[in-house]
Scaffold this active site. Sequence first.
Site, PDB file in Angstrom:
ATOM      1  N   ASP A  12     -14.919  55.360  62.035  1.00  0.00           N
ATOM      2  CA  ASP A  12     -14.700  56.732  62.189  1.00  0.00           C
ATOM      3  C   ASP A  12     -14.105  56.920  63.516  1.00  0.00           C
ATOM      4  O   ASP A  12     -14.318  58.320  64.063  1.00  0.00           O
ATOM      5  CB  ASP A  12     -15.971  57.754  61.890  1.00  0.00           C
ATOM      6  CG  ASP A  12     -16.695  57.192  60.480  1.00  0.00           C
ATOM      7  OD1 ASP A  12     -15.775  57.242  59.634  1.00  0.00           O
ATOM      8  OD2 ASP A  12     -17.686  56.985  60.496  1.00  0.00           O
ATOM      9  N   HIS A  40     -11.007  57.871  55.460  1.00  0.00           N
ATOM     10  CA  HIS A  40     -10.180  58.170  56.491  1.00  0.00           C
ATOM     11  C   HIS A  40      -9.607  59.584  56.157  1.00  0.00           C
ATOM     12  O   HIS A  40      -9.145  59.798  55.019  1.00  0.00           O
ATOM     13  CB  HIS A  40      -8.891  57.058  56.460  1.00  0.00           C
ATOM     14  CG  HIS A  40      -9.488  55.663  56.752  1.00  0.00           C
ATOM     15  ND1 HIS A  40     -10.122  55.521  57.781  1.00  0.00           N
ATOM     16  CD2 HIS A  40      -8.933  54.602  56.316  1.00  0.00           C
ATOM     17  CE1 HIS A  40     -10.270  54.061  57.626  1.00  0.00           C
ATOM     18  NE2 HIS A  40      -9.535  53.721  56.974  1.00  0.00           N
ATOM     19  N   SER A 414      -5.448  61.555  71.534  1.00  0.00           N
ATOM     20  CA  SER A 414      -5.367  62.518  70.563  1.00  0.00           C
ATOM     21  C   SER A 414      -6.139  63.730  70.799  1.00  0.00           C
ATOM     22  O   SER A 414      -7.382  63.449  71.310  1.00  0.00           O
ATOM     23  CB  SER A 414      -5.502  62.018  69.175  1.00  0.00           C
ATOM     24  OG  SER A 414      -6.993  61.740  68.647  1.00  0.00           O
TER      25      SER A 414
HETATM   26  P1  GDP Z   1     -11.501  56.965  60.431  1.00  0.00           P
HETATM   27  O1  GDP Z   1     -12.608  56.309  59.327  1.00  0.00           O
HETATM   28  O2  GDP Z   1     -11.469  55.950  61.502  1.00  0.00           O
HETATM   29  O3  GDP Z   1     -10.195  57.111  59.835  1.00  0.00           O
HETATM   30  O4  GDP Z   1     -11.990  58.212  60.893  1.00  0.00           O
HETATM   31  P2  GDP Z   1     -12.611  59.472  60.168  1.00  0.00           P
HETATM   32  O5  GDP Z   1     -11.617  60.150  59.443  1.00  0.00           O
HETATM   33  O6  GDP Z   1     -13.829  58.873  59.301  1.00  0.00           O
HETATM   34  O7  GDP Z   1     -13.227  60.496  61.357  1.00  0.00           O
HETATM   35  C1  GDP Z   1     -12.634  61.021  61.990  1.00  0.00           C
HETATM   36  C2  GDP Z   1     -12.595  62.620  62.118  1.00  0.00           C
HETATM   37  O8  GDP Z   1     -12.158  63.094  63.232  1.00  0.00           O
HETATM   38  C3  GDP Z   1     -11.706  63.139  60.941  1.00  0.00           C
HETATM   39  O9  GDP Z   1     -12.580  64.206  60.387  1.00  0.00           O
HETATM   40  C4  GDP Z   1     -10.539  63.731  61.554  1.00  0.00           C
HETATM   41  O10 GDP Z   1      -9.807  64.578  60.953  1.00  0.00           O
HETATM   42  C5  GDP Z   1     -10.891  63.797  63.160  1.00  0.00           C
HETATM   43  N1  GDP Z   1      -9.946  63.655  63.902  1.00  0.00           N
HETATM   44  C6  GDP Z   1      -9.266  62.755  64.262  1.00  0.00           C
HETATM   45  N2  GDP Z   1      -8.622  62.816  65.275  1.00  0.00           N
HETATM   46  C7  GDP Z   1      -9.003  63.803  66.047  1.00  0.00           C
HETATM   47  C8  GDP Z   1      -9.097  64.349  67.452  1.00  0.00           C
HETATM   48  O11 GDP Z   1      -8.049  64.012  68.059  1.00  0.00           O
HETATM   49  N3  GDP Z   1      -9.538  65.609  67.357  1.00  0.00           N
HETATM   50  C9  GDP Z   1     -10.385  66.059  66.626  1.00  0.00           C
HETATM   51  N4  GDP Z   1     -11.213  67.252  67.001  1.00  0.00           N
HETATM   52  N5  GDP Z   1     -10.750  65.881  65.529  1.00  0.00           N
HETATM   53  C10 GDP Z   1     -10.069  64.466  65.112  1.00  0.00           C
HETATM   54 MG    MG Z   2     -14.234  56.927  58.379  1.00  0.00          MG
END
Ligand code: GDP
Ligand code: MG
Length: 427
Positions: A12, A40, A414
């Site tokens: 995540d 994701h 980011s």
């Molecule tokens: P993954 O499993 O690694 O793809 O990550 P997830 O999607 O499970 O969790 C990442 C969460 O953080 C998601 O809800 C994204 O929309 C959010 N997100 C990603 N990058 C950023 C960022 O730079 N800032 C903020 N505030 N949220 C982010």
């Molecule tokens: Mg995830």
Amino acid sequence: MLTSICGINWGDEGKGRMVDLLSEKFDVVCRYQGGNNAGHTVINEKGRFILNLLPSGILREDVVNVLGCGMVIDIKHLCEEMKRLRDAGIKITPENLKISDKAIITMPYHVLQDVMEEERLTKATGKPYGSTRRGIAPVYADKYMKKAFRMGELLNPELLFKRLPDILAWKNMTVKAYGFEPVAVDKMTEYFKTYGEPLTEYITDTGIYLNEAEKAGKNIMFEAQLGALRDIDYGIVPYTSSSSTIAAYAPIGAGVPNLKLDNSVGIMKAYSSCVGEGPFTCEYFGEQAHKLRESGGEYGAATGRPRRVGPFDVVASRYGIRCQGADEIALTKLDVLDSYEEIEICTHYLLNGKVINEFPFTDVLDECKPVFEKVKGWNCDITKCRKKEDLPKEALAYIRLLEKLCDCKIKYVSVGAEREACINMYE
Ligand code: GDP
Ligand code: MG
């Protein structure tokens, strides 16, 4: 050019959104391990999407997406995920989606087995593994027992239906031992027909496709699910996933063991989060945890479970970077720390008074105490920053400090979930 995008931490980290952003320069995006336990989240001009099985490149029209042989595919879930995306206007055809004939099929009885065992563990020990209950561990176990079905078998259903009764007879010995009703052959036959048939046109030898793509000079990206610390070999066993989440496995899991990676990008979060059970040394509790969880929206994308949170962990991250062989880092969610006057970093652990700098064996981890250091926060909104120069000096100092402590170049930062909310630090 072959690039892997992998998680440095417990998962995540924001891999999906970074793949979505970086896939602009890529022709092919492959998933190479795991199954629909992945979640994701991608937000772009087309909307907000949660992807479990499909590579994040599916949201770009000209990208070809591959589900590699290292994956375990719940065919019902895949059919539903494809429908959900199609309903949102995303194009999915055999031209832009290719499923490895060697990928493994996750069956409903794997999900059942996962649930039965988590329930048994909870009752017997009070300590479940924290599984996502999507059948991942049982299906990988069957793969290594050579009792699993592969996607290619869907192309020859007569043979598959011949194998089915014996596989079920074997599986039902387990199911019955847990006190559940045996799985019926006709039910599973029906299941294959309903959810396997619609997928047949996408099934192919992804190794041939990827080798040809590489020869033609295409840029290929490998997208990992989960992070280094959830790797079946290198992670916090048994609180890990059941597959290899690391970059070195990407060519194998995608179908091109003959090719070598040119570049490994590690996705690392500006603080820590961990979903489920297991040792999480830098964990915050109470009010401190609540504030960070709410600021970061730390609830599982696949399961909705509240994630455990803590400050950036240098020991674990450095280990993650080593496991991933990361050449460069994308540091994500820096904006989540916007409202802090002071930011803590877990610089090392203490074990019986001894300083621990190297990520230890799982059992030892339980005994480790985190040591936090405070640095000055920026305490302002950075979500509109798009260039390095826009960042407040404290944020820049935080990035440089992590870069130094982890000994790896931080190329991207980011500052928001949207596609464009990202800074290239080397531009
Ligand atoms: P993954 O499993 O690694 O793809 O990550 P997830 O999607 O499970 O969790 C990442 C969460 O953080 C998601 O809800 C994204 O929309 C959010 N997100 C990603 N990058 C950023 C960022 O730079 N800032 C903020 N505030 N949220 C982010
Ligand atoms: Mg995830």
